[in-house]
Design a protein around this motif. Structure first.
Motif, mmCIF file in Angstrom:
data_model
loop_
_atom_site.group_PDB
_atom_site.id
_atom_site.type_symbol
_atom_site.label_atom_id
_atom_site.label_comp_id
_atom_site.label_asym_id
_atom_site.label_seq_id
_atom_site.Cartn_x
_atom_site.Cartn_y
_atom_site.Cartn_z
ATOM 1 N N TRP A 17 0.816 -1.213 0.000
ATOM 2 C CA TRP A 17 0.000 0.000 0.000
ATOM 3 C C TRP A 17 0.852 1.267 0.000
ATOM 4 C CZ3 TRP A 17 -4.417 0.064 -1.965
ATOM 5 C CH2 TRP A 17 -5.353 -0.954 -1.771
ATOM 6 N N SER A 18 2.021 1.209 0.609
ATOM 7 C CA SER A 18 2.888 2.395 0.556
ATOM 8 C C SER A 18 3.308 2.661 -0.884
ATOM 9 C CB SER A 18 4.110 2.220 1.462
ATOM 10 O OG SER A 18 5.050 1.315 0.902
ATOM 11 N N GLY A 19 3.548 1.582 -1.649
ATOM 12 C CA GLY A 19 3.877 1.750 -3.062
ATOM 13 C C GLY A 19 2.711 2.276 -3.867
ATOM 14 N N VAL A 20 1.519 1.792 -3.563
ATOM 15 C CA VAL A 20 0.320 2.305 -4.238
ATOM 16 C C VAL A 20 0.146 3.793 -3.939
ATOM 17 C CG1 VAL A 20 -2.202 2.176 -4.339
ATOM 18 C CG2 VAL A 20 -0.853 0.070 -4.280
ATOM 19 N N GLY A 21 0.346 4.173 -2.677
ATOM 20 C CA GLY A 21 0.224 5.586 -2.318
ATOM 21 C C GLY A 21 1.235 6.453 -3.041
ATOM 22 N N LEU A 22 2.471 5.976 -3.145
ATOM 23 C CA LEU A 22 3.515 6.738 -3.827
ATOM 24 C C LEU A 22 3.190 6.882 -5.319
ATOM 25 C CD1 LEU A 22 7.315 6.129 -3.174
ATOM 26 C CD2 LEU A 22 6.432 7.226 -5.213
ATOM 27 N N ALA A 23 2.798 5.770 -5.954
ATOM 28 C CA ALA A 23 2.522 5.798 -7.397
ATOM 29 C C ALA A 23 1.312 6.650 -7.724
ATOM 30 C CB ALA A 23 2.319 4.375 -7.914
ATOM 31 N N SER A 24 0.261 6.536 -6.919
ATOM 32 C CA SER A 24 -0.954 7.302 -7.217
ATOM 33 C C SER A 24 -0.728 8.788 -7.016
ATOM 34 C CB SER A 24 -2.116 6.816 -6.338
ATOM 35 O OG SER A 24 -1.818 6.978 -4.956
ATOM 36 N N ALA A 25 0.153 9.135 -6.091
ATOM 37 C CA ALA A 25 0.446 10.553 -5.858
ATOM 38 C C ALA A 25 1.421 11.101 -6.883
ATOM 39 C CB ALA A 25 1.008 10.746 -4.444
ATOM 40 N N TYR A 26 2.441 10.332 -7.216
ATOM 41 C CA TYR A 26 3.461 10.830 -8.142
ATOM 42 C C TYR A 26 2.984 10.750 -9.591
ATOM 43 C CZ TYR A 26 8.132 12.129 -9.665
ATOM 44 O OH TYR A 26 9.201 12.813 -10.212
ATOM 45 N N GLY A 27 2.343 9.642 -9.934
ATOM 46 C CA GLY A 27 1.934 9.434 -11.321
ATOM 47 C C GLY A 27 0.535 9.897 -11.643
#
Length: 308
Positions: A207-217
């Motif tokens: 989920w931390s990766g999902v949060g990073l990707a959804s915010a950055y991308g």
């Protein structure tokens, strides 16, 4: 393009970004929403292969649209790491990370992790040559590559990498979470279902990766981000840490984006500047010597701040 660069492009280049997004298991929305992301990463990768001289490479990367520039630098990190594997005495990556790529060192190291996966190198074996704090980000890039290009093994069968330490596996899973976001086109129900299929002890890092990707991308609207938070409410601190890290990275590079600010307002309950402040504060006074990686202490401090 130099003659040598043209040869490198033919030997190591990636023919089609769209073909990559057309692989089995990818959502149709993946290419529709993230074509500019993939194209920018490819541009950076091929630019490094074609002419890795610092002034030439930097000029090509700086010509990319600001909000997508981080992906181009990620591609350049991948290309330079591949070139250094062929001619390690040139140390192109080191010069780039200390020079033109310094403000983008986080995505550069993600790209280095992509290269390690393609070269079948273990990220942790290369840490001595990288930044002592952010070098661990290469494990994130490694995980992204494996989940993106070896989907059956690492997403459907939930394989665990055997050559990584406990911390390395955590950062690997962060990369897997990012891959789930992009390969599934930001479709919340698909991403949620896939995360749920992994062992529960892997969910926080996914989920931390999902949060990073959804915010950055980006790629989705406010309603989708709120639905994502509703599905992953137990992991809000991890979503917030990912989004805040994206905000910090964009602020460091000077390429803010409205979709990053939106994700921070939903996951962090603050604007991107305030979220980036949390990440920056957490990086202060990290121990020089520690049993745990400094990167892990930094992540945990950031997460604890959002948990409270």
């Amino acid at each position: 393009m130099t003659t040598v660069g043209a040869v490198r492009r033919r030997l190591f280049g990636i023919p089609s970004a769209k073909a990559v997004f057309s692989r089995p298991g990818f959502a149709p929305e993946a290419w529709e929403r993230f074509a500019p992301v993939a194209t920018s990463l490819m541009e950076g990768y091929h630019a490094a292969l074609e002419d890795p001289r610092m002034p030439v490479l930097a000029a090509r990367l700086e010509a990319v649209e600001p909000s997508l520039k981080g992906f181009a630098y990620e591609g350049a990190g991948m290309g330079l790491a591949a070139l250094d594997a062929i001619a390690p005495w040139k140390r192109r990556l080191e010069a780039f990370a200390a020079g033109p790529g310094a403000r983008h060192v986080y995505p550069v190291y993600v790209g280095v992790g992509l290269a390690y996966a393609r070269l079948k190198r273990t990220p942790e074996a290369q840490l001595a040559a990288l930044d002592p704090l952010l070098g661990w980000v290469t494990a994130d890039g490694y995980g992204f590559h494996e989940a993106f290009f070896k989907r059956r093994r690492y997403v459907e069968q939930h394989a665990v990498p055997t050559r990584l330490s406990r911390h390395g596996r955590q950062y690997f899973d962060q990369g897997v979470g990012r891959a789930l976001w992009f390969s599934n086109g930001g479709v919340v129900d698909r991403v949620t279902r896939l995360v749920a299929g992994f062992q529960p002890d892997r969910h926080a890092d996914l989920w931390s990766g999902v949060g990073l990707a959804s915010a950055y991308g980006g790629g989705v609207d406010e309603a989708a981000l709120r639905a994502l938070l509703a599905h992953a409410s137990a992991y809000r601190p991890q979503l917030a840490r990912g989004a805040a890290t994206a905000a910090w990275g964009r602020r460091t590079a000077g390429n803010p984006a409205a979709h990053t600010d939106l994700a921070c307002r939903i996951f962090c309950e603050s604007g991107s500047d305030d979220a980036a402040d949390v990440v920056e504060e957490a990086a202060r006074d990290l121990p020089v010597i520690s049993v745990e990686p400094r990167y892990e202490i930094w992540r945990r401090r950031t997460e604890d701040r959002f948990a409270t």
